[in-house]
Design a protein around this motif. Sequence first.
Motif, PDB file in Angstrom:
ATOM      1  N   VAL A   5      -7.464  -7.373   5.305  1.00  0.00           N
ATOM      2  CA  VAL A   5      -7.331  -7.626   3.868  1.00  0.00           C
ATOM      3  C   VAL A   5      -6.672  -6.395   3.270  1.00  0.00           C
ATOM      4  O   VAL A   5      -7.222  -5.296   3.352  1.00  0.00           O
ATOM      5  CB  VAL A   5      -8.686  -7.901   3.196  1.00  0.00           C
ATOM      6  N   ASN A   6      -5.473  -6.605   2.723  1.00  0.00           N
ATOM      7  CA  ASN A   6      -4.666  -5.496   2.180  1.00  0.00           C
ATOM      8  C   ASN A   6      -4.514  -4.377   3.206  1.00  0.00           C
ATOM      9  O   ASN A   6      -4.576  -3.198   2.880  1.00  0.00           O
ATOM     10  CB  ASN A   6      -5.256  -4.965   0.884  1.00  0.00           C
TER      11      ASN A   6
ATOM     12  N   ILE B  54      -9.141 -11.344  -8.502  1.00  0.00           N
ATOM     13  CA  ILE B  54      -8.079 -10.415  -8.102  1.00  0.00           C
ATOM     14  C   ILE B  54      -7.492 -10.891  -6.774  1.00  0.00           C
ATOM     15  O   ILE B  54      -8.218 -11.067  -5.790  1.00  0.00           O
ATOM     16  CB  ILE B  54      -8.615  -8.977  -7.962  1.00  0.00           C
TER      17      ILE B  54
ATOM     18  N   VAL C  39      -5.680 -10.808  -3.158  1.00  0.00           N
ATOM     19  CA  VAL C  39      -5.518  -9.865  -2.054  1.00  0.00           C
ATOM     20  C   VAL C  39      -4.697 -10.539  -0.963  1.00  0.00           C
ATOM     21  O   VAL C  39      -4.576 -11.762  -0.928  1.00  0.00           O
ATOM     22  CB  VAL C  39      -6.888  -9.404  -1.483  1.00  0.00           C
ATOM     23  N   ASN C  40      -4.120  -9.739  -0.079  1.00  0.00           N
ATOM     24  CA  ASN C  40      -3.346 -10.270   1.050  1.00  0.00           C
ATOM     25  C   ASN C  40      -4.234 -10.323   2.282  1.00  0.00           C
ATOM     26  O   ASN C  40      -4.737  -9.292   2.723  1.00  0.00           O
ATOM     27  CB  ASN C  40      -2.130  -9.389   1.331  1.00  0.00           C
ATOM     28  N   LEU C  41      -4.424 -11.512   2.835  1.00  0.00           N
ATOM     29  CA  LEU C  41      -5.190 -11.700   4.062  1.00  0.00           C
ATOM     30  C   LEU C  41      -4.194 -11.919   5.189  1.00  0.00           C
ATOM     31  O   LEU C  41      -3.335 -12.792   5.100  1.00  0.00           O
ATOM     32  CB  LEU C  41      -6.120 -12.913   3.941  1.00  0.00           C
TER      33      LEU C  41
END
Length: 155
Positions: free
Chosen positions: A119-120, A78, A80-82
Motif C-alpha cells: 500500500v503506497n 483517502i 491509496v495505491n494497492l
Amino acid sequence: MAEEGGQVGEDDWAAAMSEQGEATGASAEDDWAAAMAEQGDAEPAAQPQVATTPVFEQFAATTGQTGVVNNLDMILDIPVNLTVELGRTKIAIRSLLQLAQGSVVELDGLAGEPMNVLVNGCLIAQGEVVVVNDKFGIRLTDIISPAERIRKLNR
C-alpha cells in the motif's frame, strides 16, 4: 574643481559629499526628532480587541469509542495505491527495448511463493493468486503487524 580633461578629482567628490552630508544631516536628524516627539505627544490609540473565541476546535483525549470512530471517519475516504507484486528484476535498457509481444521476462519470485501486497509502496501483507469468475485476485495469507511495518520503515 575640475581637473584637466573635464574629470572631477576624488578630493572634490569627498568635499562635495561632506558638504551635502552637513546640509542634510542636521535637517534629517531634526525631522526625525520632531516626528518622534510628535508621536510621543499623541494619545495612545485604543488597543485592538483580541478575539476570545477559539479559532480551532480543541481536541482532547477521548476515552469512549465515539472519539475513535469520529477521528477514523476523517481518513476513511483517502485513496491509496494497492499493488500486488509478483516479483522483480533488473534489466538493461538494451534488453528492455528488444521486448516484443510474447517476450518472457524472468522475475526473482518463485512459482507458488507468496505475493507481496503493498500500500503506497509499503509492504502490508502477503498472499496467493486466485482466479474468481475469470478475474485474478489475491487471497491474503499473512498480514504484517503494525510493529513490523514501523520497524521496516526505520531501515
